[in-house]
Design a protein around this motif. Structure first.
Motif, mmCIF file in Angstrom:
data_model
loop_
_atom_site.group_PDB
_atom_site.id
_atom_site.type_symbol
_atom_site.label_atom_id
_atom_site.label_comp_id
_atom_site.label_asym_id
_atom_site.label_seq_id
_atom_site.Cartn_x
_atom_site.Cartn_y
_atom_site.Cartn_z
ATOM 1 N N LYS A 143 39.116 35.222 34.410
ATOM 2 C CA LYS A 143 39.726 34.501 33.286
ATOM 3 C C LYS A 143 40.516 35.454 32.390
ATOM 4 N N GLU A 144 39.916 36.604 32.035
ATOM 5 C CA GLU A 144 40.596 37.560 31.167
ATOM 6 C C GLU A 144 41.787 38.201 31.871
ATOM 7 N N LEU A 145 41.670 38.462 33.175
ATOM 8 C CA LEU A 145 42.788 39.048 33.916
ATOM 9 C C LEU A 145 43.974 38.097 33.979
ATOM 10 N N ARG A 146 43.700 36.818 34.182
ATOM 11 C CA ARG A 146 44.805 35.847 34.227
ATOM 12 C C ARG A 146 45.497 35.761 32.871
ATOM 13 N N ARG A 147 44.727 35.829 31.808
ATOM 14 C CA ARG A 147 45.342 35.833 30.471
ATOM 15 C C ARG A 147 46.194 37.075 30.276
ATOM 16 N N GLU A 148 45.682 38.214 30.732
ATOM 17 C CA GLU A 148 46.429 39.472 30.578
ATOM 18 C C GLU A 148 47.740 39.419 31.363
ATOM 19 N N LEU A 149 47.688 38.924 32.605
ATOM 20 C CA LEU A 149 48.887 38.884 33.436
ATOM 21 C C LEU A 149 49.876 37.833 32.957
ATOM 22 N N ALA A 150 49.389 36.800 32.285
ATOM 23 C CA ALA A 150 50.312 35.826 31.702
ATOM 24 C C ALA A 150 51.141 36.451 30.588
ATOM 25 N N LEU A 151 50.570 37.454 29.919
ATOM 26 C CA LEU A 151 51.280 38.145 28.839
ATOM 27 C C LEU A 151 52.035 39.362 29.337
ATOM 28 N N ASN A 152 51.545 39.983 30.411
ATOM 29 C CA ASN A 152 52.139 41.221 30.922
ATOM 30 C C ASN A 152 52.070 41.203 32.442
ATOM 31 N N SER A 153 52.982 40.447 33.036
ATOM 32 C CA SER A 153 52.917 40.187 34.482
ATOM 33 C C SER A 153 53.131 41.442 35.320
ATOM 34 N N GLY A 154 53.743 42.474 34.756
ATOM 35 C CA GLY A 154 54.023 43.677 35.530
ATOM 36 C C GLY A 154 52.956 44.753 35.434
ATOM 37 N N HIS A 155 51.788 44.429 34.882
ATOM 38 C CA HIS A 155 50.742 45.430 34.694
ATOM 39 C C HIS A 155 50.041 45.709 36.029
ATOM 40 N N THR A 156 50.358 46.844 36.638
ATOM 41 C CA THR A 156 49.861 47.164 37.982
ATOM 42 C C THR A 156 48.337 47.285 38.034
ATOM 43 N N PRO A 157 47.671 47.974 37.102
ATOM 44 C CA PRO A 157 46.192 48.047 37.169
ATOM 45 C C PRO A 157 45.530 46.675 37.110
ATOM 46 N N ALA A 158 46.110 45.767 36.337
ATOM 47 C CA ALA A 158 45.526 44.428 36.252
ATOM 48 C C ALA A 158 45.674 43.703 37.582
ATOM 49 N N ARG A 159 46.816 43.846 38.221
ATOM 50 C CA ARG A 159 47.014 43.204 39.525
ATOM 51 C C ARG A 159 46.072 43.797 40.569
ATOM 52 N N ALA A 160 45.875 45.109 40.499
ATOM 53 C CA ALA A 160 44.974 45.758 41.455
ATOM 54 C C ALA A 160 43.536 45.279 41.261
ATOM 55 N N LEU A 161 43.110 45.176 40.006
ATOM 56 C CA LEU A 161 41.750 44.705 39.741
ATOM 57 C C LEU A 161 41.594 43.242 40.163
ATOM 58 N N LEU A 162 42.620 42.426 39.921
ATOM 59 C CA LEU A 162 42.558 41.022 40.334
ATOM 60 C C LEU A 162 42.414 40.917 41.849
ATOM 61 N N LYS A 163 43.174 41.721 42.558
ATOM 62 C CA LYS A 163 43.096 41.705 44.024
ATOM 63 C C LYS A 163 41.711 42.143 44.497
ATOM 64 N N GLU A 164 41.156 43.159 43.820
ATOM 65 C CA GLU A 164 39.819 43.640 44.195
ATOM 66 C C GLU A 164 38.765 42.556 43.981
ATOM 67 N N ILE A 165 38.826 41.872 42.833
ATOM 68 C CA ILE A 165 37.829 40.842 42.533
ATOM 69 C C ILE A 165 37.961 39.671 43.490
ATOM 70 N N GLN A 166 39.196 39.231 43.738
ATOM 71 C CA GLN A 166 39.405 38.092 44.637
ATOM 72 C C GLN A 166 39.029 38.436 46.071
ATOM 73 N N GLY A 167 39.133 39.726 46.436
ATOM 74 C CA GLY A 167 38.770 40.141 47.788
ATOM 75 C C GLY A 167 37.288 40.077 48.048
ATOM 76 N N ARG A 168 36.529 40.002 46.973
ATOM 77 C CA ARG A 168 35.073 39.911 47.128
ATOM 78 C C ARG A 168 34.588 38.493 46.952
#
Length: 641
Positions: free
Chosen positions: A616-641
């Motif tokens: 939930k917090e990552l989606r909010r962060e990416l909605a405000l800053n879609s180009g944030h690479t660490p956030a995208r990496a963490l989202l991918k890691e969480i969804q991969g599990r």
């Protein structure tokens, strides 16, 4: 069973349901509607607006009490070349300053909110009730009109407030006159408008409304007698305004001084035509007005569409058009009382829920007080002014951004005088305005002037350094929020920097005297300097000292979201998760659009194993800053599990 029915109960499917008399139902629904409309307008009357005009109104009110002079040479600026200052808003300035003296800045903005609620909700709804209009429809219309008024841009603590309440009062009395045919309702209009004329140039709208209504009365549905009376009242009102103001007949011409193209109308956004595809509420208001026009009488129809036309010509007139609609549309709506009776519970539930939502919005808007409503910390040079005040030996005449002129007059006068401020054509010539924006924005503004046919205002000398030389300027206060003046001055060897913070930069002319003076300048401690010190300490790996510095910055400004996020991050790095989470959530409470706070909360939630909260917090962060690479990496890691 019969006894139960006789006592006002019905038995249906084994459930007892209380019946309610129709009059109680009607009053209950009306009360819920009224609460919703008033709290809704109050929420819209508490926007966050950079209060550029508020400051010079306060400065002018203070000066009027100090000097006892309504007009005369302008005390706040230098070299305007215009002679006297046409201070047509003097009475409003005194009022604002007195409210500020008694109640402070919070009280001034509470006063602002009460005026808007009275103009856009209380008086229109009172008029609708006296006209026997359907109250649910009237409340819905009032909320829609308040939304169409673009309050986020115009509901500021400035003299325009007096025009809102003055126009609302005139419309209320005109409606009563049309409803009853009794011209005595117009008796307060001349005196009220004379007071209005000493507060704002919009006073001309009062007689204009009466003349429009008089013209509409000439059509068959109304009497020529009422038209004659309204015309006479309008003419008498104009005559009284000329007598009751310090400017005589000149006050009658002033409201028309910006009609037609000028450098001011080119540069000020509020004079631009509205973009209906972006301003959907105003577009809806136009469509609803067109649909209901056949149900209106001619006086109201003519008045409404004249004001809507003005709103289409200039964005600043949208609140006036919306206010006119709030008084004219409710009486044109079908009553629908039978439908309300059939759907009483659903209607009441809807309005009660709406009232709760509007009350919640008011509670959110109130949070933070006037410092948040005026965007003082984020849009005005608070720390730069402290630097100027600490160094009175600096040159007293400065070039400044247009939006900051009023704040400088309120906080740095009489030690410093400005180049430009929001009083526009009442003080400054078109040439001075064109020069001020040419310095701030450079060649893009010069080309804009040339396209509009005003290139000759700069006389072929529109280069920013030529303008500064021409006026003998030795000190320039630049904003980092608009324009590229900071970059241009940094590249010039004729100027050198003596102060910088995230909002403002101050330059001095490269003269031997000023170079020597700069060596002894005092740099007062501010939240900005402490925050920059904290960032430096973190880069050096000295985290305890960084925490100490940012905590000192927050002691000066406890509501600073970026500093709260910085301190929260330091707490998390040190393993103090509870303290870190508290700071991050407090930062979001003041500004929900801080992406770093969402990202750090997501990391914290993931370390605790709270997968859904982290997502939930990552989606909010990416909605405000879609180009944030660490956030995208963490989202991918969480969804991969």
């Amino acid at each position: 069973m019969e006894n139960l029915i006789g006592q006002g109960f019905l038995i249906s499917s084994g459930i007892a349901q209380t019946t309610m008399p129709p009059e109680i139902r009607r009053k209950t629904t009306h009360l819920a509607c009224l609460v919703t409309a008033i709290t809704g307008v109050a929420a819209m009357a508490l926007p966050r607006i950079p209060a550029a005009d508020t400051w010079w109104h306060l400065a002018a009110g203070r000066y009027l009490l100090m000097s006892g002079r309504i007009s005369g040479a302008d005390p706040f600026s230098f070299g305007t070349g215009r002679g006297d200052w046409l201070n047509h808003e003097w009475l409003a300035e005194l009022l604002f300053y007195q409210v500020y003296q008694v109640l402070g800045l919070d009280g001034l903005f509470l006063f602002r909110t009460l005026v808007v609620v009275m103009a856009f909700a209380v008086l229109p709804l009172w008029s609708a009730r006296r006209s026997q209009a359907s109250m649910p429809w009237a409340c819905a219309m009032v909320l829609g009109c308040a939304a169409a008024a673009e309050g986020w841009a115009f509901f500021d603590a400035r003299a325009y407030l007096i025009t809102y309440i003055g126009l609302a009062g005139t419309l209320f009395l005109a409606n009563e006159t049309l409803r009853t045919g009794d011209w005595r309702f117009l008796l307060p209009v001349p005196v009220g408008t004379a007071l209005w004329a000493n507060c704002h140039g919009g006073f001309i709208l009062g007689p204009t409304v009466l003349l429009l209504v008089a013209l509409g009365c000439l059509f068959p549905t109304r009497s020529t007698r009422l038209a004659r009376v309204m015309t006479l009242v309008a003419i008498g009102t104009l005559a009284l305004c000329a007598i009751a103001t310090p400017f005589g007949l000149g006050i009658l011409a002033f409201p028309f001084s910006l009609i037609g193209p000028s450098a001011f109308t080119v540069g000020l956004n509020e004079w631009a035509q509205p973009d209906l595809l972006q301003q959907i509420p105003f577009l809806v208001l136009l469509l609803v007005s067109a649909a209901l026009a056949p149900r209106m009488d001619w006086p109201r129809r003519l008045s409404l569409f004249c004001f809507l036309g003005a709103g289409l010509l200039a964005w600043r007139h949208a609140p006036l058009a919306a206010l006119m609609a709030a008084f004219t549309l409710p009486s044109a709506m079908p009553r629908g009382e039978a439908w309300y009776a059939r759907t009483f519970r659903l209607t009441l539930l809807f309005w009660l829920l709406a009232a709760l939502v509007m009350s919640w919005l008011v509670s959110l808007r109130v949070k933070g007080g006037a410092a948040e409503w005026t965007m003082l910390r984020t849009h005005f040079p608070v720390a730069a002014v402290r630097f100027l005040q600490a160094n009175p030996q600096l040159p007293g005449n400065m070039v400044n951004p247009y939006e900051w002129g009023g704040y400088l007059e309120w906080t740095a006068w009489p030690q410093y005088r400005v180049f430009i401020d929001g009083r526009a054509h009442t003080v400054y010539s078109q040439q001075r305005y064109a020069e001020a924006l040419a310095v701030q924005f450079g060649q893009p503004w010069v080309r804009c002037l040339e396209r509009a046919g005003f290139g000759d205002l700069l006389g072929g000398r529109g280069h920013w350094e030529d303008i500064l030389d021409r006026h003998g300027v030795r000190l320039v206060l630049c904003t980092r929020l608009q324009g590229d003046l900071v970059d241009r001055m940094s590249r010039s060897d004729r100027w050198f920097e003596v102060y910088r913070d995230p909002l403002a930069v101050i330059f001095l002319r490269s003269e031997p005297e000023l170079v020597r003076l700069a060596q002894d300048l005092v740099h007062p401690v501010s939240q900005w300097t402490l925050f920059e010190e904290a960032q430096l300490r973190l880069r050096e790996g000295r985290e305890p000292e960084a925490l100490e510095s940012v905590s000192k910055a927050l002691a000066l400004d406890p509501r600073w979201p970026q500093a709260l996020v910085f301190r929260g991050t330091l707490h998390l790095r040190a393993g103090r998760h509870a303290e870190g989470e508290r700071d991050l959530r407090e930062a979001l409470a003041w500004d929900s659009r801080v992406p770093d706070a969402h990202f750090n909360l997501a990391v914290l939630a993931w370390t605790r194993g709270e997968r859904e909260l982290a997502l939930k917090e990552l989606r909010r962060e990416l909605a405000l800053n879609s180009g944030h690479t660490p956030a995208r990496a963490l989202l991918k890691e969480i969804q991969g599990r």
